[in-house]
Enzyme design. Structure first.
Site, PDB file in Angstrom:
ATOM      1  CG  ASP A 170      -2.181   0.875   0.983  1.00  0.00           C
ATOM      2  OD1 ASP A 170      -3.289   0.303   0.831  1.00  0.00           O
ATOM      3  OD2 ASP A 170      -2.040   2.116   0.918  1.00  0.00           O
TER       4      ASP A 170
ATOM      5  CB  THR B  26     -15.906  -2.072  -8.423  1.00  0.00           C
ATOM      6  OG1 THR B  26     -16.048  -3.068  -7.400  1.00  0.00           O
ATOM      7  CG2 THR B  26     -17.181  -1.977  -9.238  1.00  0.00           C
TER       8      THR B  26
ATOM      9  NE  ARG C 247     -22.612 -10.413   2.738  1.00  0.00           N
ATOM     10  CZ  ARG C 247     -23.204 -11.288   3.558  1.00  0.00           C
ATOM     11  NH1 ARG C 247     -24.440 -11.089   3.955  1.00  0.00           N
ATOM     12  NH2 ARG C 247     -22.552 -12.349   4.006  1.00  0.00           N
ATOM     13  CD  GLU C 248     -16.932  -1.696   3.834  1.00  0.00           C
ATOM     14  OE1 GLU C 248     -17.194  -0.999   4.828  1.00  0.00           O
ATOM     15  OE2 GLU C 248     -16.502  -1.227   2.772  1.00  0.00           O
TER      16      GLU C 248
ATOM     17  N   GLY D 285     -25.738   3.283   1.638  1.00  0.00           N
ATOM     18  CA  GLY D 285     -24.573   4.160   1.608  1.00  0.00           C
ATOM     19  C   GLY D 285     -23.353   3.293   1.438  1.00  0.00           C
TER      20      GLY D 285
ATOM     21  CB  CYS E 166     -19.724  -0.726  -2.715  1.00  0.00           C
ATOM     22  SG  CYS E 166     -18.085  -1.308  -2.221  1.00  0.00           S
TER      23      CYS E 166
HETATM   24  N1  LIG Z   1     -15.074  -2.256   0.473  1.00  0.00           N
HETATM   25  C1  LIG Z   1     -15.747  -3.266  -0.034  1.00  0.00           C
HETATM   26  O1  LIG Z   1     -16.577  -3.863   0.647  1.00  0.00           O
HETATM   27  C2  LIG Z   1     -15.531  -3.708  -1.451  1.00  0.00           C
HETATM   28  C3  LIG Z   1     -16.121  -4.910  -1.898  1.00  0.00           C
HETATM   29  C4  LIG Z   1     -15.976  -5.284  -3.235  1.00  0.00           C
HETATM   30  C5  LIG Z   1     -15.283  -4.468  -4.110  1.00  0.00           C
HETATM   31  N2  LIG Z   1     -14.731  -3.310  -3.650  1.00  0.00           N
HETATM   32  C6  LIG Z   1     -13.947  -2.502  -4.595  1.00  0.00           C
HETATM   33  O2  LIG Z   1     -12.583  -2.693  -4.228  1.00  0.00           O
HETATM   34  C7  LIG Z   1     -11.824  -1.510  -4.454  1.00  0.00           C
HETATM   35  C8  LIG Z   1     -11.160  -1.081  -3.151  1.00  0.00           C
HETATM   36  O3  LIG Z   1     -12.162  -0.704  -2.252  1.00  0.00           O
HETATM   37  P1  LIG Z   1     -11.846  -0.441  -0.704  1.00  0.00           P
HETATM   38  O4  LIG Z   1     -13.157  -0.251  -0.046  1.00  0.00           O
HETATM   39  O5  LIG Z   1     -10.914  -1.475  -0.205  1.00  0.00           O
HETATM   40  O6  LIG Z   1     -11.074   0.951  -0.804  1.00  0.00           O
HETATM   41  P2  LIG Z   1     -10.064   1.612   0.273  1.00  0.00           P
HETATM   42  O7  LIG Z   1     -10.012   3.050  -0.054  1.00  0.00           O
HETATM   43  O8  LIG Z   1     -10.435   1.149   1.641  1.00  0.00           O
HETATM   44  O9  LIG Z   1      -8.655   0.942  -0.069  1.00  0.00           O
HETATM   45  C9  LIG Z   1      -7.889   1.238  -1.199  1.00  0.00           C
HETATM   46  C10 LIG Z   1      -6.415   1.191  -0.794  1.00  0.00           C
HETATM   47  O10 LIG Z   1      -5.589   1.308  -1.959  1.00  0.00           O
HETATM   48  C11 LIG Z   1      -4.435   2.048  -1.601  1.00  0.00           C
HETATM   49  N3  LIG Z   1      -3.775   2.542  -2.826  1.00  0.00           N
HETATM   50  C12 LIG Z   1      -4.144   3.567  -3.632  1.00  0.00           C
HETATM   51  N4  LIG Z   1      -3.289   3.688  -4.668  1.00  0.00           N
HETATM   52  C13 LIG Z   1      -2.361   2.707  -4.518  1.00  0.00           C
HETATM   53  C14 LIG Z   1      -1.233   2.292  -5.277  1.00  0.00           C
HETATM   54  N5  LIG Z   1      -0.890   2.913  -6.413  1.00  0.00           N
HETATM   55  N6  LIG Z   1      -0.492   1.259  -4.826  1.00  0.00           N
HETATM   56  C15 LIG Z   1      -0.833   0.617  -3.676  1.00  0.00           C
HETATM   57  N7  LIG Z   1      -1.893   0.964  -2.918  1.00  0.00           N
HETATM   58  C16 LIG Z   1      -2.657   1.987  -3.340  1.00  0.00           C
HETATM   59  C17 LIG Z   1      -4.974   3.127  -0.679  1.00  0.00           C
HETATM   60  O11 LIG Z   1      -3.954   3.700   0.110  1.00  0.00           O
HETATM   61  C18 LIG Z   1      -5.997   2.330   0.140  1.00  0.00           C
HETATM   62  O12 LIG Z   1      -5.410   1.786   1.306  1.00  0.00           O
HETATM   63  C19 LIG Z   1     -12.815  -0.504  -5.038  1.00  0.00           C
HETATM   64  O13 LIG Z   1     -12.779  -0.613  -6.441  1.00  0.00           O
HETATM   65  C20 LIG Z   1     -14.151  -0.993  -4.525  1.00  0.00           C
HETATM   66  O14 LIG Z   1     -15.215  -0.573  -5.332  1.00  0.00           O
HETATM   67  C21 LIG Z   1     -14.817  -2.924  -2.349  1.00  0.00           C
HETATM   68  O1  LIG Z   2     -32.426  -4.191   2.873  1.00  0.00           O
HETATM   69  C1  LIG Z   2     -31.454  -3.430   2.925  1.00  0.00           C
HETATM   70  C2  LIG Z   2     -30.110  -3.874   2.779  1.00  0.00           C
HETATM   71  C3  LIG Z   2     -29.087  -2.933   2.835  1.00  0.00           C
HETATM   72  N1  LIG Z   2     -29.357  -1.621   3.029  1.00  0.00           N
HETATM   73  C4  LIG Z   2     -28.247  -0.638   3.065  1.00  0.00           C
HETATM   74  O2  LIG Z   2     -27.478  -0.808   1.895  1.00  0.00           O
HETATM   75  C5  LIG Z   2     -26.125  -0.457   2.134  1.00  0.00           C
HETATM   76  C6  LIG Z   2     -25.195  -1.516   1.603  1.00  0.00           C
HETATM   77  O3  LIG Z   2     -25.315  -2.694   2.351  1.00  0.00           O
HETATM   78  P1  LIG Z   2     -24.508  -4.008   1.953  1.00  0.00           P
HETATM   79  O4  LIG Z   2     -24.733  -4.305   0.528  1.00  0.00           O
HETATM   80  O5  LIG Z   2     -24.822  -5.055   2.936  1.00  0.00           O
HETATM   81  O6  LIG Z   2     -23.007  -3.526   2.227  1.00  0.00           O
HETATM   82  P2  LIG Z   2     -21.677  -3.350   1.366  1.00  0.00           P
HETATM   83  O7  LIG Z   2     -20.594  -3.805   2.263  1.00  0.00           O
HETATM   84  O8  LIG Z   2     -21.651  -1.971   0.807  1.00  0.00           O
HETATM   85  O9  LIG Z   2     -21.746  -4.417   0.156  1.00  0.00           O
HETATM   86  C7  LIG Z   2     -22.195  -4.093  -1.163  1.00  0.00           C
HETATM   87  O10 LIG Z   2     -21.143  -3.517  -1.922  1.00  0.00           O
HETATM   88  C8  LIG Z   2     -19.962  -4.335  -2.014  1.00  0.00           C
HETATM   89  C9  LIG Z   2     -18.918  -3.538  -2.768  1.00  0.00           C
HETATM   90  O11 LIG Z   2     -19.118  -3.565  -4.146  1.00  0.00           O
HETATM   91  C10 LIG Z   2     -20.307  -5.642  -2.703  1.00  0.00           C
HETATM   92  O12 LIG Z   2     -19.135  -6.448  -2.810  1.00  0.00           O
HETATM   93  C11 LIG Z   2     -21.398  -6.360  -1.925  1.00  0.00           C
HETATM   94  O13 LIG Z   2     -21.766  -7.558  -2.588  1.00  0.00           O
HETATM   95  C12 LIG Z   2     -22.605  -5.421  -1.804  1.00  0.00           C
HETATM   96  O14 LIG Z   2     -23.613  -6.044  -1.004  1.00  0.00           O
HETATM   97  C13 LIG Z   2     -26.017  -0.204   3.644  1.00  0.00           C
HETATM   98  O15 LIG Z   2     -26.025   1.194   3.850  1.00  0.00           O
HETATM   99  C14 LIG Z   2     -27.273  -0.835   4.211  1.00  0.00           C
HETATM  100  O16 LIG Z   2     -27.728  -0.185   5.375  1.00  0.00           O
HETATM  101  C15 LIG Z   2     -30.675  -1.184   3.169  1.00  0.00           C
HETATM  102  O17 LIG Z   2     -30.933   0.018   3.325  1.00  0.00           O
HETATM  103  N2  LIG Z   2     -31.677  -2.094   3.119  1.00  0.00           N
END
Ligand SMILES: NC(=O)c1ccc[n+]([C@@H]2O[C@H](COP(=O)([O-])OP(=O)(O)OC[C@H]3O[C@@H](n4cnc5c(N)ncnc54)[C@H](O)[C@@H]3O)[C@@H](O)[C@H]2O)c1
Ligand SMILES: O=c1ccn([C@@H]2O[C@H](COP(=O)(O)OP(=O)(O)O[C@H]3O[C@H](CO)[C@@H](O)[C@H](O)[C@H]3O)[C@@H](O)[C@H]2O)c(=O)[nH]1
Length: 437
Positions: free
Chosen positions: A30, A121, A149-150, A257, A260
């Site tokens: 990172d 993504t 999902r977080e 919110g 994602c």
């Molecule tokens: N958070 C989720 O639940 C989730 C789930 C599925 C997909 N995604 C996708 O995954 C990606 C990352 O999401 P996130 O929530 O982990 O974001 P985040 O902001 O928490 O993490 C991204 C990390 O990448 C680092 N970074 C940036 N540029 C860099 C580089 N050039 N080299 C090395 N590190 C670098 C940043 O410092 C940061 O720590 C996004 O495209 C998001 O849409 C996220």
């Molecule tokens: O019935 C519902 C379900 C969820 N939420 C809201 O929707 C948001 C997203 O929830 P959730 O999808 O569980 O969380 P994320 O961790 O953002 O996960 C979504 O986004 C990720 C990043 O792309 C994907 O990987 C996951 O599959 C997708 O579920 C939150 O604010 C929830 O409060 C509602 O309001 N009503």
């Protein structure tokens, strides 16, 4: 097998720890020195259930390292790219700066046989462009979108619903490399689907678009229910019993919110416009608007209750965008606090895990360390995130801690009859009010 993960945020840190737990020699890279420092000590830089144990196990065993030096990826069999793709400032499109910078930084360290697997993504078309960029190094690209999902990130990474591999036509070597990485997960019978880059990219954004649409659909029903005195929760229970509809993701309230769904539906719409399909995905604008209107509606309901009781102090329970996370990116609960502050209301808030993140995002907000501190002196209580801790509150006890006798439940999650019996008026989103007994 040697694995590298570029980007150690909410996705990448979990992925790296999961890879190490599967027995691979794993390095997480990172650019954020402070984040890397914490990860090196085995401390997650954010709250995610199960991650502390997984990280510590990998770091203690010596199979999981973290660095800011991208050169340490040299010799990796698979390099996962998990950097952020946030919304571009002043636009709906995705900001690909971090993905492009990560790929450029990797180029000198890639060699024949390395597979770069994108997890971020991205807008459809990105993978092919990146594949062309890395081709001269002899490395190959796969697009392996992530669906975690977080709050359930560890479980979703190690036991996903499905694995999706986007690969170049006929690239059996990339498929074999990913099959080797995921061997343990595949052995449990997990579905694995191999497809073109464009299909894999679209699978990810369409899944999120569908989930967002489902939530906004039920919130649109909530708007109608509010006008006619219907109960959206009962409506969701009833339509959800139809297996074709399903009850999951039909919880009406403050809406979606996080890092994602909001930015992904905007980026998808922006990409569709570039492709001449703006009209095709026009409904996603409505999905976004319905979602954002819920935040205003909640603030309006709190405001109306404040006016009724002649007060201006709000005790806000919950700031994270969802329970079991400290993430406040595009958090509906935090937005409600902003709107209320703009209206001159005094908000005091509590969240079990999002105190620091919310404090950084909204420094003016008075964030306290307990429910008791948040409700003390409040005229109206509001619930923005459905943490278990709030669902388990005893309203009889809360009644002794506050003068407020009304709670606006932004997640339709409290047992309204119990709260009413303890002397609270309960106002929901899309449900008839329940008067205090
Ligand atoms: N958070 C989720 O639940 C989730 C789930 C599925 C997909 N995604 C996708 O995954 C990606 C990352 O999401 P996130 O929530 O982990 O974001 P985040 O902001 O928490 O993490 C991204 C990390 O990448 C680092 N970074 C940036 N540029 C860099 C580089 N050039 N080299 C090395 N590190 C670098 C940043 O410092 C940061 O720590 C996004 O495209 C998001 O849409 C996220
Ligand atoms: O019935 C519902 C379900 C969820 N939420 C809201 O929707 C948001 C997203 O929830 P959730 O999808 O569980 O969380 P994320 O961790 O953002 O996960 C979504 O986004 C990720 C990043 O792309 C994907 O990987 C996951 O599959 C997708 O579920 C939150 O604010 C929830 O409060 C509602 O309001 N009503």
């Amino acid at each position: 097998m040697r694995i590298a993960v570029i980007g150690c945020g909410y996705l990448g840190a979990v992925h790296a720890a999961a890879m190490a737990s599967l027995g691979y020699d794993t390095v997480g890279v990172d650019v954020d020195e402070a984040k890397v420092e914490r990860l090196r000590r085995g401390e997650p830089p954010f709250f995610e259930p199960g991650l502390p144990e997984l990280l510590r196990a990998g770091v203690d065993a010596g199979s999981l390292r973290f660095t800011t030096d991208v050169a340490e990826v040299a010799g990796s069999d698979v390099v996962f790219v998990a950097v952020g793709t946030p919304q571009l400032a002043g636009s709906d499109a995705a900001d690909l700066t971090f993905v492009d910078a990560a790929i450029e930084s990797l180029l000198p360290h890639l060699g024949e046989g390395t597979v770069v697997a994108g997890k971020s993504t991205v807008p459809v078309g990105t993978a092919q462009r990146l594949a062309d960029r890395i081709a001269p190094t002899g490395a190959r690209l796969a697009w392996n979108p992530e669906f975690l999902r977080e709050g359930f990130a560890v479980q979703d990474t190690l036991a996903p619903d499905r694995l999706v591999y986007g690969v170049a036509e006929g690239d059996g070597a990339a498929v074999a490399a990913l099959d080797a990485v995921y061997a343990t997960i595949l052995a449990r019978g997990t579905e694995r689907l191999v497809m073109r880059f464009a299909t894999a990219e679209l699978v990810k954004v369409s899944a999120n678009a569908f989930l967002a649409t489902k939530i906004s659909f039920i919130n649109a029903m909530a708007e109608i229910a509010e006008t006619v005195g219907a109960d959206v929760t009962q409506l969701a229970d009833a339509i959800g019993l139809d297996a074709r509809i399903g009850r999951r993701f039909l919880n009406a309230g403050l809406g979606f919110g996080g890092g994602c769904l909001p930015k992904d539906i905007r980026a998808f719409q922006a990409r569709a416009e570039e492709l001449g399909h703006g009209h095709t995905l026009g409904f996603l604008r409505e999905v976004d608007e319905i979602n954002l209107r819920r935040r205003d509606r909640m603030a309006q309901l709190v405001d109306a209750e404040l006016a009724r009781v002649g007060g201006d102090r709000v005790g806000m329970l919950g700031l994270a965008f969802k329970p079991n996370s400290d993430d406040v990116r595009d958090s509906p609960a935090l937005d409600v606090c902003r709107i209320l502050e703009q209206r001159g209301r005094v908000v005091r808030a509590y969240d079990p895990e999002a105190r620091e993140t919310a404090g950084r995002s909204m420094p003016s907000l008075d964030i306290v360390g307990s429910v008791e501190d948040a409700v003390r002196g409040a005229d109206v209580l509001a619930l923005g995130t459905e943490w278990q801790e709030f669902r388990e509150l005893d309203p009889v006890v809360v009644a002794t801690q506050t003068d407020a006798r009304v709670v606006v439940d932004g997640r339709n999650t409290l047992d309204a009859a119990r709260w009413a019996a303890a002397g609270f008026k309960v106002v929901g989103l899309g449900r008839p009010e329940v008067e205090a007994a």
